[in-house]
Design a protein around this motif. Structure first.
Motif, PDB file in Angstrom:
ATOM      1  N   PRO A  76      40.732  33.323  62.333  1.00 41.26           N
ATOM      2  CA  PRO A  76      41.115  34.815  62.881  1.00 41.26           C
ATOM      3  C   PRO A  76      40.269  36.056  62.683  1.00 41.26           C
ATOM      4  O   PRO A  76      39.220  35.661  62.361  1.00 41.26           O
ATOM      5  CB  PRO A  76      42.535  34.389  61.802  1.00 41.26           C
ATOM      6  N   ASP A  77      40.204  36.622  63.253  1.00 46.44           N
ATOM      7  CA  ASP A  77      39.773  37.792  64.082  1.00 46.44           C
ATOM      8  C   ASP A  77      39.483  38.747  62.671  1.00 46.44           C
ATOM      9  O   ASP A  77      40.880  39.215  62.175  1.00 46.44           O
ATOM     10  CB  ASP A  77      39.857  38.511  64.854  1.00 46.44           C
ATOM     11  N   ARG A  78      38.743  38.959  61.690  1.00 45.83           N
ATOM     12  CA  ARG A  78      38.437  40.082  60.286  1.00 45.83           C
ATOM     13  C   ARG A  78      38.724  41.185  60.792  1.00 45.83           C
ATOM     14  O   ARG A  78      39.698  41.312  60.054  1.00 45.83           O
ATOM     15  CB  ARG A  78      36.756  39.712  60.031  1.00 45.83           C
ATOM     16  N   GLU A  79      38.212  42.023  61.270  1.00 43.61           N
ATOM     17  CA  GLU A  79      38.802  43.051  61.658  1.00 43.61           C
ATOM     18  C   GLU A  79      40.725  43.351  62.355  1.00 43.61           C
ATOM     19  O   GLU A  79      41.207  44.230  61.691  1.00 43.61           O
ATOM     20  CB  GLU A  79      38.456  43.811  63.032  1.00 43.61           C
ATOM     21  N   GLU A  80      41.223  42.095  62.364  1.00 46.39           N
ATOM     22  CA  GLU A  80      42.333  42.041  62.773  1.00 46.39           C
ATOM     23  C   GLU A  80      43.300  41.747  61.378  1.00 46.39           C
ATOM     24  O   GLU A  80      43.936  42.548  60.727  1.00 46.39           O
ATOM     25  CB  GLU A  80      43.660  40.850  63.433  1.00 46.39           C
ATOM     26  N   LEU A  81      43.043  40.842  60.547  1.00 47.68           N
ATOM     27  CA  LEU A  81      43.124  40.874  58.911  1.00 47.68           C
ATOM     28  C   LEU A  81      43.061  42.285  58.390  1.00 47.68           C
ATOM     29  O   LEU A  81      44.085  42.535  57.320  1.00 47.68           O
ATOM     30  CB  LEU A  81      41.913  39.872  58.053  1.00 47.68           C
ATOM     31  N   TYR A  82      41.372  43.280  59.128  1.00 48.14           N
ATOM     32  CA  TYR A  82      41.570  43.929  58.054  1.00 48.14           C
ATOM     33  C   TYR A  82      42.414  44.461  58.086  1.00 48.14           C
ATOM     34  O   TYR A  82      43.178  45.524  57.295  1.00 48.14           O
ATOM     35  CB  TYR A  82      40.491  44.310  58.185  1.00 48.14           C
ATOM     36  N   ALA A  83      42.910  45.192  59.713  1.00 44.18           N
ATOM     37  CA  ALA A  83      44.224  46.225  59.871  1.00 44.18           C
ATOM     38  C   ALA A  83      45.203  45.851  59.379  1.00 44.18           C
ATOM     39  O   ALA A  83      46.037  47.031  58.809  1.00 44.18           O
ATOM     40  CB  ALA A  83      43.773  46.410  61.566  1.00 44.18           C
ATOM     41  N   ALA A  84      45.910  44.389  59.141  1.00 44.89           N
ATOM     42  CA  ALA A  84      46.807  44.158  58.282  1.00 44.89           C
ATOM     43  C   ALA A  84      46.497  44.431  56.732  1.00 44.89           C
ATOM     44  O   ALA A  84      47.755  44.332  56.227  1.00 44.89           O
ATOM     45  CB  ALA A  84      47.101  43.151  59.127  1.00 44.89           C
TER      46      ALA A  84
ATOM     47  N   GLU B  64      44.335  36.898  54.936  1.00 46.06           N
ATOM     48  CA  GLU B  64      45.977  36.798  55.669  1.00 46.06           C
ATOM     49  C   GLU B  64      47.530  36.748  54.800  1.00 46.06           C
ATOM     50  O   GLU B  64      48.519  37.421  55.398  1.00 46.06           O
ATOM     51  CB  GLU B  64      46.662  35.107  56.229  1.00 46.06           C
TER      52      GLU B  64
ATOM     53  N   GLU C 156      35.774  44.911  52.824  1.00 46.16           N
ATOM     54  CA  GLU C 156      35.626  44.848  54.644  1.00 46.16           C
ATOM     55  C   GLU C 156      33.821  44.788  53.443  1.00 46.16           C
ATOM     56  O   GLU C 156      33.332  44.454  54.328  1.00 46.16           O
ATOM     57  CB  GLU C 156      35.853  45.784  54.678  1.00 46.16           C
TER      58      GLU C 156
END
Lengths: 340, 173
Positions: free
Chosen positions: A58-66, A115, A161
């Motif tokens: 899974p895209d880390r940036e998406e995980l960070y955003a969530a 996640e 991050e």
């Protein structure tokens, strides 16, 4: 045609037949060995591809955003939990110089934790330690620099991050890495633009270097004047206290993040025993119970350990965000209701 | 007349013990074959998590990280493939020889770790890595691997056994 030559011809034919049989046998062996070799290549090749198939995940940036808020605790650890979330507490002990920790954080396990933290299924409590602090110099100083820098990033709410960048750039064992300039640049990469941060890096790097020399001095003094038995039964904090009495000054550590991670490591060692004992990094505990080596490295193993657990309580207190840090000192009291 | 090329089966010289061995040998070989397959299969299974397997290899401090990682991934697969071939009995003699070589490599690795004063678990079955000096048991590990080497030796010298694919191809009948 004479009798002799007839006999010779028969003999030739017989020899030829034997050679023929041998050739056939050799061919059968070659065929069977070839088939076996193909099986080996297939199993190893397909298995290797299958295990590496993970791809980018899974895209880390998406995980960070969530991710919910990352809250620094009094012991320098970081709790990632949404407001009023009630979920099992997953404690992660890792050393930034440990290769297995790198594989853990960069692989499916690290992503799975992010996640679950993002979805509010788990409260993730990152507890950096330095298991290498007492080893030879580049190993020990890398480990301490990494942990101190991550703690500095945590001050700005960017622990997760920044920790990922550290693991991505983990020096090979025995090589010097986590250079001061890199540590500062990575701060900028995650959006920390603050003189406080870069100054902190400089001072922590100095303390880490000093610790390396200090520790050598402490150990050789201890070996000279303490018995084998005393040495093995003395904990690090006791040894440091003893050193202070002998004039081997540990005061340079005061107030540093290096000291925080050293203390955190000692406390982690003392926190668990028996089957739960903290013996290696990365170690993962769900509500204080070790999940075991096998589950640590499998996303599904971690998830089922969390799903089987009741909601838990974080056992540390958040660091007071304002300057009045003197407020709460008791670490052992009732755990707080997830407060902000 | 030259008789050197006659296969031994044509000139049986059977004493009472030799006859008994003749009868028992395929079953002894079968047991050794399946035993070795079980050991290799179990070893592969316990190493199925690459992160832990890589850690075991790294603990020997013999390979650069990239090589250790490659071995960590492929060694369990290789062990599994050998186990599979032993179970079905394909190229039995040669697979046993390779398994024996693997055991010799393992024994050499353990001796080298012992000689260098490392304190590690051999990682033979699953979790390896560093342990306290009291927890090392190199002698036992070597003895065990020598036992497995003996199993491989039996299968290699007497590859003929029942329930083997080799027989379909006319080998070791």
């Amino acid at each position: 045609m004479g009798k002799a030559s007839r006999q010779a011809a028969r003999e030739r034919i017989r020899q030829e037949r034997i050679r023929e049989q041998k050739r056939a046998k050799r061919n059968r062996v070659l065929m069977v060995v070839g088939a076996a070799a193909v099986v080996v290549l297939l199993v190893v090749g397909v298995g290797y591809l299958f295990m590496n198939r993970g791809g980018p995940g899974p895209d880390r940036e998406e995980l960070y955003a969530a991710l919910p808020e990352q809250t620094v605790q009094q012991d320098g650890s970081v709790v990632v939990a949404g407001e009023d979330v009630s979920a099992p507490v997953v404690e992660v002990y890792a050393d930034f110089q440990c290769p297995a920790c790198q594989r853990f954080e960069e692989g499916e396990s690290g992503a799975e934790l992010l996640e679950m933290a993002g979805d509010g299924e788990a409260i993730v409590h990152y507890r950096p330690v330095s298991i290498f602090a007492q080893r030879q110099a580049p190993l020990s100083t890398n480990s301490l620099r990494g942990a101190a820098a991550a703690r500095a990033a945590a001050e700005h709410g960017e622990f997760v991050e920044y920790a990922d960048i550290l693991f991505n750039n983990q020096p090979a064992e025995g090589d010097a890495g986590f250079a001061p300039d890199d540590l500062k640049e990575w701060g900028a990469d995650v959006g920390i633009e603050s003189a406080e941060f870069t100054e902190r890096i400089d001072s922590e790097v100095e303390v880490a270097d000093q610790y390396s020399d200090y520790y050598q001095q402490l150990v050789s003094a201890a070996q000279d004047s303490l018995s084998e038995e005393e040495l093995s039964s003395t904990t690090m904090p006791e040894l440091m206290e003893w050193g202070d009495e002998q004039g081997i000054d540990s005061s340079f550590l005061e107030g540093s993040y290096v000291k925080e991670v050293l203390d955190a490591t000692d406390e982690a060692n003392a926190r668990y025993d028996g089957e739960n004992a903290f013996t290696s990094t990365p170690s993962v505990y769900v509500n204080g119970q070790s999940v075991g080596d096998q589950a640590v490295f499998s996303a599904s193993g971690l998830r089922s350990a969390v799903e089987d657990a009741e909601p838990g309580e974080v056992t540390t207190e958040p660091l007071a965000s304002d300057s009045d840090a003197a407020s709460a000192e008791d670490d052992s009291g009732q755990p707080p209701e997830t407060e902000e | 007349m030259d008789t050197r090329d006659h296969p031994p089966a044509d000139t049986p010289t059977v004493g009472p013990w030799a006859a008994r061995w003749e009868l028992a040998q395929p079953w002894v070989s079968l047991l050794a074959r399946l035993g070795l397959a079980g050991v290799l299969g179990f070893a592969a299974y316990t190493k199925r998590i690459p992160e832990l397997s890589i850690e075991s290899v790294e603990a020997y401090q013999l390979f650069p990280p990239a090589v250790a990682e490659f071995i960590g991934y492929t060694l369990p697969l290789f062990e599994f493939a050998l186990a599979l071939l032993l179970v079905v009995g394909l190229a039995t003699r040669y697979v046993a020889a390779v398994s024996g070589l693997l055991m010799i490599v393992f024994i050499a690795g353990i001796i080298s770790a012992w000689a260098r004063g490392l304190t590690i678990d051999c990682g033979c079955f699953g979790t390896g890595g560093e342990v306290t000096p009291e927890e090392t048991r190199y002698g036992l590990d070597i003895a065990r691997d020598v036992g497995f080497l003996a199993l491989a030796g039996i299968v290699m010298v007497w590859p003929r056994s029942p329930f083997a694919l080799d027989r379909l191809f006319g080998l070791y009948r």
